[in-house]
Design an enzyme around this catalytic site. Structure first.
Site, PDB file in Angstrom:
ATOM      1  N   ARG A   1     -12.197  -2.840  -8.250  1.00 17.88           N
ATOM      2  CA  ARG A   1     -12.261  -3.642  -7.029  1.00 17.88           C
ATOM      3  C   ARG A   1     -13.711  -3.804  -6.607  1.00 17.88           C
ATOM      4  NH1 ARG A   1      -8.445  -1.487  -2.207  1.00 17.88           N
ATOM      5  NH2 ARG A   1     -10.154   0.012  -2.213  1.00 17.88           N
TER       6      ARG A   1
ATOM      7  N   ASP B   1       0.949  -5.016   7.802  1.00 18.16           N
ATOM      8  CA  ASP B   1      -0.168  -4.090   7.636  1.00 18.16           C
ATOM      9  C   ASP B   1      -1.422  -4.925   7.388  1.00 18.16           C
ATOM     10  OD1 ASP B   1      -2.136  -2.304   6.818  1.00 18.16           O
ATOM     11  OD2 ASP B   1      -0.707  -0.995   5.793  1.00 18.16           O
TER      12      ASP B   1
ATOM     13  N   TYR C   1     -11.618   1.560   9.363  1.00 18.38           N
ATOM     14  CA  TYR C   1     -12.720   2.153   8.589  1.00 18.38           C
ATOM     15  C   TYR C   1     -13.154   1.297   7.405  1.00 18.38           C
ATOM     16  CZ  TYR C   1      -8.631   4.345   6.208  1.00 18.38           C
ATOM     17  OH  TYR C   1      -7.431   4.595   5.590  1.00 18.38           O
ATOM     18  N   LYS C   2     -12.492   0.158   7.217  1.00 19.84           N
ATOM     19  CA  LYS C   2     -12.874  -0.719   6.103  1.00 19.84           C
ATOM     20  C   LYS C   2     -13.876  -1.756   6.619  1.00 19.84           C
ATOM     21  CE  LYS C   2      -8.345   0.014   3.961  1.00 19.84           C
ATOM     22  NZ  LYS C   2      -8.785   0.769   2.765  1.00 19.84           N
TER      23      LYS C   2
ATOM     24  N   PHE D   1       0.836  -1.193   0.000  1.00 28.37           N
ATOM     25  CA  PHE D   1       0.000   0.000   0.000  1.00 28.37           C
ATOM     26  C   PHE D   1       0.881   1.257   0.000  1.00 28.37           C
ATOM     27  CE2 PHE D   1      -2.877   3.227   1.664  1.00 28.37           C
ATOM     28  CZ  PHE D   1      -3.942   3.045   0.810  1.00 28.37           C
TER      29      PHE D   1
END
Lengths: 413, 413
Positions: free
Chosen positions: A387, A213, A238-239, A133
């Site tokens: 995605r 991560d 937050y995902k 990321f």
């Protein structure tokens, strides 16, 4: 659940039957969904709000902030560690007192990577991968520059992610010189799962520390930080954890490393006898010494409700549904989208894949825009990936089926 | 407003008359105050919630998070800079694009102090004072250790704070060796105001950079960052700006330094072409390059409402009322509390004092506890100070008068 080995059979299954058999289907009612016709396939980027989060926010503002005022800190002070324990023990396979909710993933990643380099002073190499990321890569580039270290880049297969063999090869190329190995557990683009126990063990054999991560794993797949012997980890809430836009991140430090590593940002929330406000920093023992500044209470409160909901649903049921949803999406892709020139950008093996599916076509950026205009929201990841985030608590099989209908129609037109 | 030179006359003024003449009195109705009998004198630690903040939070959660979902980022992305501009230009005397709302005061202080040291590589000394806010001191101790620097501690008068003369003396003692001078603008314990233009100018003459902590100034007193030639500043928004518990902090970097200084924590929100997610960190130009990780949107939204309310009231009216309230408190102290063994722990000269008043007695810790039990909330600061925070938008002269009644009764009993 249908047999995932048979794509045509699965693709022709009525999604209503799959939804009817879904033990987590009722969890959708625990979320605020103002427009039920919108198909939201981006819960892997920003999860939907739990009803409980909205109620909690209203209560924190009206009763705690307005009513308790400064006295709210009597219980707010504990929030980063209390919620950290909930997340760590219920969803990450951590021991108690190894996780704290604080700051952003970027800040936490910087602090842990920095501490890891300090703990391996004679070693020059940081191992990470080009597909990691972006914020992780950017932080590492800054640290490498400032601390006179060098990054040994893995260049993984775009779909399958960093392999254990590649990590082993890089470690062998830099004997006794690797300070830190850091990769994402689930790749943000392809959803490939890296082999956490194997890579952790390789890093340890080479004398390096390892930092994972878990932003795309937490709340989506089973994670066993303690069993895998992981040193350090970070992730966002937050995902899949539905914590809210920019919700606080979390950090994990294995118990026996907490005293050995040093927090580079020594703040008053990490200070023993914080409110004595005395001279000289003396860290609070354990994970508490890794708190820094004043934590954002509104964000923590919303995040706690999201984490609580995932813990209640149970990570095994969440993972099972994530597999079922992604298998269904892949079957539909194979039957209906592959003939239109799409390629699958995620691993086919369920055990190697997180809870999203990437499909690739050269016009993905424009297709994403047109999907959103039609009321189907995925996201685009450069250069050519759409995605489809299939957040298990809020996505139905019908959502997946309808989304593929829309993609097929737009892509054929 | 009455003549502040005459303590007995002022102390005997009916607070109802002062409230009736207060041009900001109606602002109290813009806040959520569930218990009007509670006397809250800790708005300098956590400000009360604006009504608008509660409405905004409900809207952000139900309409933006739930309704816009990931599309909310179309406008959330701008929030740290948009709100930074509002705060900077309306309340801090900054030019546009010099302030960003992000992270915590501790994190921002670390980043700016770290960048300042990097910009003065040949210089070993950091100047700060023993009475500075703890988190600033702790961060500096960590940086000094990690970067092989040394702190030259000022030891200021407990009431009057760091004097320009002391700063000049320390600078003279370390010619060409001071990298950074950093003090708080308003001292957290005594409310003493340091001379920002004079100290900034001295630091510059010595070739050092200067970093101001404005946590106890922002929203309470007039600040002129641009006019004073300040290099760097940080502050919080949860005190006089009424931004909420743990609301995001802000940082200020003078325009012409933004390209020269380097953000030590290179995150994806500071990256040009953030969503291309490419290789290699290239900072966004200007203050945007100082953003790091994903900002907490709930906290930012509440903070924006608090900042907006202070900007609407106007810093000159806020400052005038802050002076009037503290003058009144000091007059009451002199007449009613000094005879009971209290000493004033704040400067008597209004121009040298922020919006709180410290009163000192050896049993301050216990007295604070008893005041809170009686429904009057100040805070205690070790070792012997009761801080009376007189947040101008929410504190009445009647509050001050009643609080002194309670203190006098408890202290005499």
């Amino acid at each position: 659940m249908p047999d995932p080995s048979s794509a045509p059979a699965l693709a022709s299954t009525d999604p209503a039957h799959l939804d009817a058999a879904d033990p987590l289907a009722s969890y959708r009612d625990r979320f605020v969904i103002p427009d039920p016709d919108l198909i939201y396939l981006d819960g892997n980027s920003l999860g939907r709000p739990p009803l409980a989060a909205l109620e909690r926010l209203a209560r924190v503002a009206a009763e705690e902030w307005a009513g308790e005022l400064i006295r709210g800190w009597d219980h707010w002070l504990d929030a980063p560690l209390r919620i950290g324990n909930l997340l760590g023990t219920q969803l990450l396979g951590a021991n108690p007192d190894e996780v704290a909710l604080c700051d952003s993933t970027t800040i936490d990643f910087y602090r842990l990577a920095s501490a890891a380099l300090d703990a391996r002073p004679g070693r020059r190499i940081i191992v990470t991968d080009r597909a990691n990321f972006p914020t992780d890569r950017y932080v590492l580039e800054g640290l490498a520059r400032d601390r006179d270290r060098e990054i040994a880049w893995l260049d993984p297969d775009a779909v399958e992610g960093p392999s254990t063999e590649d990590v082993a090869a890089v470690l062998a190329a830099h004997p006794d010189d690797v300070a830190l190995v850091t990769v994402s557990h689930v790749n943000y683009r392809s959803a490939a799962i890296a082999d956490m126990p194997a890579i952790t063990s390789l890093a340890h054999d080479a004398g390096a520390l390892v930092l994972w991560d878990l932003s795309h794993s937490a709340g989506a797949i089973r994670v066993e930080l303690a069993a895998a012997g992981v040193d350090l980890a970070v992730g966002c809430t937050y995902k899949y954890l539905n914590g809210g836009p920019g919700a606080p991140a979390w950090l994990f430090i294995r118990s026996d490393l907490q005293a050995e590593l040093r927090n580079p940002i020594q703040g008053w929330f990490g200070q023993a006898d914080q409110f004595e406000m005395g001279q000289g920093f003396r860290p609070r023992p354990g994970i508490a010494g890794w708190l820094t500044g004043t934590p954002g209470i509104l964000g923590l409160a919303a995040a706690e409700e999201g984490i609580r909901l995932s813990a209640e649903a149970g990570i095994d049921r969440i993972r099972a549904k994530g597999i079922a949803l992604t298998e269904y999406a892949i079957a539909l892709h194979d039957v209906r989208l592959a003939p239109l020139g799409f390629e699958l950008g995620s691993p086919r093996e369920a055990a190697r894949r997180g809870a999203h599916v990437s499909i690739r076509r050269s016009d993905a950026r424009e297709l994403t825009r047109r999907m959103i205009a039609t009321g189907v929201i995925p996201d685009f990841r450069a250069p050519d990936s759409i995605r489809l985030g299939l957040s298990p608590l809020t996505t139905s099989f019908t959502d997946v089926h309808r989304a593929v209908d829309v993609i097929a129609e737009l892509a054929a037109g």
